[in-house]
Write a protein that holds these residues in place. Structure first.
Motif, mmCIF file in Angstrom:
data_model
loop_
_atom_site.group_PDB
_atom_site.id
_atom_site.type_symbol
_atom_site.label_atom_id
_atom_site.label_comp_id
_atom_site.label_asym_id
_atom_site.label_seq_id
_atom_site.Cartn_x
_atom_site.Cartn_y
_atom_site.Cartn_z
ATOM 1 N N LYS A 217 64.939 36.723 59.854
ATOM 2 C CA LYS A 217 63.573 37.442 59.498
ATOM 3 C C LYS A 217 63.236 38.360 60.203
ATOM 4 C CE LYS A 217 61.836 33.750 56.619
ATOM 5 N NZ LYS A 217 60.942 32.992 55.899
ATOM 6 N N ILE A 218 63.583 38.466 61.494
ATOM 7 C CA ILE A 218 63.304 39.522 62.359
ATOM 8 C C ILE A 218 64.205 40.992 61.784
ATOM 9 C CG2 ILE A 218 63.796 40.747 64.635
ATOM 10 C CD1 ILE A 218 63.403 38.093 65.899
ATOM 11 N N GLN A 219 65.188 40.618 61.449
ATOM 12 C CA GLN A 219 66.012 41.750 60.841
ATOM 13 C C GLN A 219 65.428 42.019 59.778
ATOM 14 O OE1 GLN A 219 70.189 40.765 60.230
ATOM 15 N NE2 GLN A 219 70.244 39.791 62.379
ATOM 16 N N ARG A 220 64.811 41.214 58.820
ATOM 17 C CA ARG A 220 64.295 41.804 57.642
ATOM 18 C C ARG A 220 62.963 42.353 57.680
ATOM 19 N NH1 ARG A 220 61.552 37.065 54.163
ATOM 20 N NH2 ARG A 220 59.966 37.656 55.288
ATOM 21 N N ASP A 221 62.101 42.092 58.563
ATOM 22 C CA ASP A 221 60.783 42.527 58.672
ATOM 23 C C ASP A 221 60.518 43.276 59.890
ATOM 24 O OD1 ASP A 221 59.468 39.458 57.696
ATOM 25 O OD2 ASP A 221 60.202 40.965 56.410
ATOM 26 N N MET A 222 61.165 43.538 60.957
ATOM 27 C CA MET A 222 60.746 44.323 61.937
ATOM 28 C C MET A 222 60.478 45.842 61.542
ATOM 29 S SD MET A 222 59.823 43.165 64.719
ATOM 30 C CE MET A 222 59.973 43.931 66.006
ATOM 31 N N ALA A 223 61.250 46.237 60.926
ATOM 32 C CA ALA A 223 61.050 47.541 60.094
ATOM 33 C C ALA A 223 59.685 47.994 59.417
ATOM 34 C CB ALA A 223 62.398 48.304 59.283
ATOM 35 N N HIS A 227 54.531 44.295 60.750
ATOM 36 C CA HIS A 227 55.008 43.244 61.298
ATOM 37 C C HIS A 227 55.287 43.455 62.742
ATOM 38 C CE1 HIS A 227 55.599 39.911 58.589
ATOM 39 N NE2 HIS A 227 56.063 40.653 57.505
ATOM 40 N N LEU A 229 57.221 40.854 66.240
ATOM 41 C CA LEU A 229 57.543 39.526 66.634
ATOM 42 C C LEU A 229 56.676 38.298 66.341
ATOM 43 C CD1 LEU A 229 59.831 39.661 69.803
ATOM 44 C CD2 LEU A 229 60.504 39.075 67.457
ATOM 45 N N SER A 231 53.873 37.947 64.527
ATOM 46 C CA SER A 231 53.456 37.721 63.039
ATOM 47 C C SER A 231 54.885 37.089 62.321
ATOM 48 C CB SER A 231 53.123 38.979 62.433
ATOM 49 O OG SER A 231 54.265 39.789 62.182
ATOM 50 N N GLU A 271 71.065 36.062 69.002
ATOM 51 C CA GLU A 271 70.972 37.204 68.056
ATOM 52 C C GLU A 271 71.215 36.956 66.885
ATOM 53 O OE1 GLU A 271 73.064 40.755 69.025
ATOM 54 O OE2 GLU A 271 72.441 40.585 71.056
#
Lengths: 412, 143
Positions: A217-223, A227, A229, A231, A271
């Motif tokens: 989800k980090i990969q999905r949303d960080m951009a 968002h 970390l 949230s 990771e």
């Protein structure tokens, strides 16, 4: 008693030319071509696909000729990678229906239709807010309608399925779904309702561990601007109680579970890039022979990298053995690590048994087809591909059982 | 659902209704030529590391309707994250709190799905716009 008459098209596969009329309970299959003609009581519905050669299946009402697969997973439908691998094994790319609602969640290929169970939300976004229920909660879903419609498709009847629009959060006007050869229902609750569970010919649960879920989800949303970390973490945690209570508890019913965990090959890795994936296969499922390594029923630990095969860090480690899972006898095949080269993939494939391939190297070929997809170099891609092949095998066995003599006559 | 230049209906094109003000046959002359800003460079290694911002090269949306939808989804994510943080300050275990974060999850996934489709060059409005190129949502973006 329904009778189905087929008028053969000009470009008919000669093997199917003996099809004329059917009595109920008899189904004749020519597994070629892609136009499906379905019988409904008293009428014929022709599937609205672009014209293609050959007549395929006539399913008389009352014969359950549509294979129904259930796939349970969190977060959204169109688990595009899994679906693409699955549908590719059966042939043809699955795409959204053309010319319909652009926000349709459905995917259609020549052989397969994938339905998103979010379409059976009883409450739209506003409704869920008013009632204080998440989408994970059974109260937000209409299981009666789900059962009715999946049953109808299985019996060869077309349905008008609602569309849940994930962008607007509203329920849109329905779309027509014609019974396919293979129906996949994916979403949060394919195995929740016992009646729907009964309709499934095979069920899969995709079990992502918390650490991996967080990394993905980090990969999905960080951009995304909104968002952080915090949230992302808060969202996962807030949904966890409902997820555990209503979604996770389905895994005991699945015929196969794909469990995705962090690797054990790299100490303290967080990771989520190198993965340890376990394929948990229930024993005793009709038409489904679990995959095994070397010797069925033994416990095997296998590191393929060595003298014959050199791998780069962190390498690959396999495990196979019997186990129990929620009281069921199962076999577990596990892969930790990543494939680096084609040679590794084909080497591993050659040592697996009961993989239901039609030719040597079929798994490798399928994996290479989607080499740009996530999971193409690890257990997720490998086991998704294997499951696809097992389902194809299951389907062919079922068809062979049903048609038996008539098909032989047609071939002659 | 009629669409106007300033407020594109989020729920997709106006199916079955008369297209907005322009007459048929005026082609795309009323779609403004827009110069797009340079796309952000792809950050190395993706977003796996905690704390590192993963910058993706955004595949450009072909149709105006899709660009509007992307924009709207991005705004919704921001909005709903803010909302959820506020609601949960009171009671982190309340129904309202979990519903709020569930909404965040839903729109985050919807945005990710859209981005994935665009990366594969499958604009959701593709087949609609083939049949109705004159509608506002189907203005094509020129770089």
């Amino acid at each position: 008693m329904a009778v189905c008459t087929i008028h053969p098209t000009q470009s008919l596969n000669p093997a199917c030319s003996s099809i004329a009329s059917f009595h109920q309970k008899q189904g004749l299959f020519c597994t070629y071509g892609s136009r499906a003609i379905m019988a409904k009581r008293g009428g014929v519905i022709i599937q609205n696909h672009p014209p293609s050669p050959g007549v395929v299946i006539c399913s008389a009402a009352g014969g359950s000729d549509t294979l129904v697969i259930g796939l349970a997973a969190d977060s959204g439908c169109g688990k595009s990678t899994f679906m693409r691998r699955l549908t590719s094994v059966f042939g043809g790319a699955a795409e959204p229906p053309k010319g319909g609602n652009p926000d349709s969640n459905t995917l259609i290929s020549d052989t397969t239709t994938v339905i998103c169970l979010d379409d059976y939300h009883a409450l739209d976004r506003t409704g869920r807010k008013e009632n204080g229920v998440t989408a994970l909660d059974p109260r937000a879903n209409d299981f009666d309608l789900m059962y009715e419609q999946v049953k109808a498709l299985k019996e060869g009847k077309a349905i008008d399925k609602p569309i849940y629009n994930h962008v607007t959060g509203l329920l849109d006007p329905p779309e027509l779904i014609v019974p396919p050869k293979i129906l996949v229902i994916e979403g949060l609750h394919p195995m929740f309702d016992p009646r729907v569970r009964e309709l499934l010919d095979f069920s899969i649960y995709l079990d992502i561990s918390n650490e991996v879920k967080f990394a993905w989800k980090i990969q999905r949303d960080m951009a995304e601007r909104g968002h952080s970390l915090e949230s992302i973490k808060a969202s996962i945690e807030a949904r966890k109680p409902d997820f555990d209570a209503y979604v996770d508890q389905q895994k005991q019913y699945a015929d196969a579970v794909i469990e995705v965990l962090p690797t054990q090959l790299i100490p303290d890795d967080n990771e989520g890039k190198v993965l340890r994936v376990r394929l948990i296969m229930k024993e005793g499922v009709k038409y489904f022979k679990p995959v095994y390594l070397f010797d069925e029923g033994s416990t095997i630990s296998w590191v393929p990298c060595g003298r014959k095969l050199t791998c780069s860090y962190p390498g690959i480690k396999f495990f196979y053995g019997p186990d129990t899972y929620f009281g069921h006898e199962v076999f577990v095949l596990e892969m930790d690590g990543q494939f680096d080269r084609l040679a590794e993939l084909i080497y591993v494939e050659s040592h697996l048994s009961n993989i239901s391939t039609k030719f040597y190297g079929e798994i490798t070929q399928q994996m290479l087809k989607y080499s740009d997809f996530p999971g193409s170099n690890d257990g997720t891609g490998l086991f998704q591909t294997i499951i696809g092949l097992k389902i194809r095998d299951l389907w062919e066995q079922i068809i062979a059982t049903k048609t038996g003599a008539p098909l032989e006559a047609a071939k002659a | 659902m009629a669409s106007s230049a300033s407020a594109v209906a989020i729920g997709g094109p106006a199916r079955g209704t008369i297209p907005s003000s322009r007459s048929l046959g005026s082609g795309r002359s009323s779609c403004p030529r827009v110069v797009s800003l340079p796309v952000a460079a792809r950050g190395g290694g993706g977003g796996g590391k905690a704390g590192a911002l993963a910058v993706r090269a955004m595949a450009p949306a072909k149709y105006k309707g899709t660009r509007m939808r992307e924009k709207r989804l991005a705004e919704m994510i921001e909005e709903k994250v803010r909302e959820a943080s506020e609601v949960c300050e009171g009671d982190a275990r309340s129904d309202e709190c979990k519903v709020a974060w569930d909404e965040v999850e839903e729109v985050s996934q919807a945005k990710a799905d859209l981005r994935l489709r665009l990366e594969k060059q499958q604009d959701p409005l593709e087949s609609f716009c083939e049949q109705n190129p004159e509608t506002d949502e189907c203005c094509v973006h020129f770089d």
